[in-house]
Design an enzyme around this catalytic site. Structure first.
Site, mmCIF file in Angstrom:
data_model
loop_
_atom_site.group_PDB
_atom_site.id
_atom_site.type_symbol
_atom_site.label_atom_id
_atom_site.label_comp_id
_atom_site.label_asym_id
_atom_site.label_seq_id
_atom_site.Cartn_x
_atom_site.Cartn_y
_atom_site.Cartn_z
ATOM 1 N N HIS A 170 34.378 38.948 -63.551
ATOM 2 C CA HIS A 170 35.432 39.963 -63.732
ATOM 3 C C HIS A 170 36.736 39.448 -63.101
ATOM 4 O O HIS A 170 37.273 40.032 -62.162
ATOM 5 C CB HIS A 170 34.978 41.259 -63.067
ATOM 6 C CG HIS A 170 35.752 42.486 -63.441
ATOM 7 N ND1 HIS A 170 37.129 42.517 -63.504
ATOM 8 C CD2 HIS A 170 35.337 43.746 -63.745
ATOM 9 C CE1 HIS A 170 37.523 43.752 -63.818
ATOM 10 N NE2 HIS A 170 36.451 44.501 -63.981
ATOM 11 N N GLU A 273 38.122 38.141 -68.642
ATOM 12 C CA GLU A 273 36.765 38.071 -68.125
ATOM 13 C C GLU A 273 35.830 37.337 -69.082
ATOM 14 O O GLU A 273 35.806 37.628 -70.275
ATOM 15 C CB GLU A 273 36.250 39.494 -67.872
ATOM 16 C CG GLU A 273 37.202 40.319 -67.002
ATOM 17 C CD GLU A 273 36.815 41.777 -66.916
ATOM 18 O OE1 GLU A 273 35.592 42.064 -66.877
ATOM 19 O OE2 GLU A 273 37.719 42.647 -66.883
#
Length: 299
Positions: A170, A273
């Site tokens: 992330h 991501e």
């Protein structure tokens, strides 16, 4: 384990040092001729990475980030595992899984002949994790710090039944000005627009950000580029083991509602991501493993 023991077991003089970071958490500082990096053993999370000779860090790290047990650290590269997004079974378990808010183990540290640092962190299942997610696993995060930042997340099924996961790096990238930032490599790709009720759309041209963005791109290529005009740099992301990618920026309203972001941080961050998300689900058989990798280069 205390800091002195970490350094005795895994420190490498002048290259890899453990120290007490914010919130009293064990941090790792990696320094070599190629780059500097900061890693939190809690959450198994790269917090900062700056190549030698570069003025700016590759990562965004919130000045208001939490550094305490049970909280996720806002910035760097949080690890979402064994699910990405909300609880897939609707049991009220935390979003993005349970590994980004617990202490990891330090497995190994080394310096290669070409001067790169390698740090391996890991987790294995416990009675407590099995109460959250009822599977036996061995999880490893291999971090390589050199002219590029390399990440490999290896999931091994150590049980006797197959299991399925979604997951993500992330990654919060720092940008000079979100209005002068774009992402190429997703042109013509289908994406799920989570801001617009999950509607599926097609990307036209490069991705630009001028409002809240939360998208899962499908069937993506293994190379994306962030064009950061304000900092006169491109960030090249190459990946393996991933057929999806997420682009996220909270924009003004959500940023102002997040206690661990400053109101205007949305102008300085962009999450790009590397994921296994949405339909990009990974099933791992007993005794088998799966590798998700990403490499980040500042150009």
């Amino acid at each position: 384990m205390n800091i002195e023991q970490f350094n005795a077991d895994h420190g490498i003089v002048g290259q890899i040092e453990f120290f007490e970071g914010q919130g009293g958490l064990p941090f790792i500082r990696a320094s070599n001729a190629k780059a500097n990096a900061l890693i939190s053993v809690y959450a198994g999370q790269v917090l900062a990475y700056r190549p030698a000779g570069k003025a700016d860090d590759l990562m965004f790290l919130s000045e208001k980030a939490y550094y305490q047990a049970g909280k996720a650290i806002k910035g760097g590269v949080p690890i979402c595992w064994p699910w990405f997004g909300s609880d897939p079974e609707g049991k009220g378990r935390p979003a993005h899984g349970f590994v980004r808010n617990r202490m990891w183990d330090v497995i190994d540290t080394a310096v290669s002949v070409n001067g790169e640092a390698r740090i391996v962190l890991g987790l294995t299942d416990t009675p407590e994790t099995r109460s959250i997610w009822p599977h036996a696993f061995v999880l490893r995060l291999e971090i390589t710090i050199g002219e590029t930042l390399g990440l490999a997340l290896i999931t091994r099924n150590s049980g006797d039944q197959p299991f399925s996961i979604t997951q993500a790096f992330h990654t919060y990238f720092g940008v000079g000005d979100i209005h002068q930032t774009s992402v190429s490599g997703l042109e013509g790709k289908s994406y799920i627009d989570k801001v617009d009720g999950g509607q599926q759309k097609i990307q036209s041209g490069a991705v630009t950000i001028n409002t809240e963005v939360d998208r899962i791109y499908l069937d993506v290529a293994n190379e994306l580029v962030i064009h950061d005009a304000a900092r006169k740099r491109n960030v090249r992301i190459t990946s393996q083991g991933s057929r999806s990618a997420v682009i996220w920026n909270p924009w003004a309203k959500i940023a102002s509602e997040m206690a661990d972001l400053q109101d205007d941080d949305y102008l300085r961050l962009l999450c790009v991501e590397t994921t296994n998300a949405a339909s990009d689900v990974v099933t791992i058989q007993p005794g088998s493993e799966f590798r998700l990798t990403a490499q980040y280069r500042s150009e």
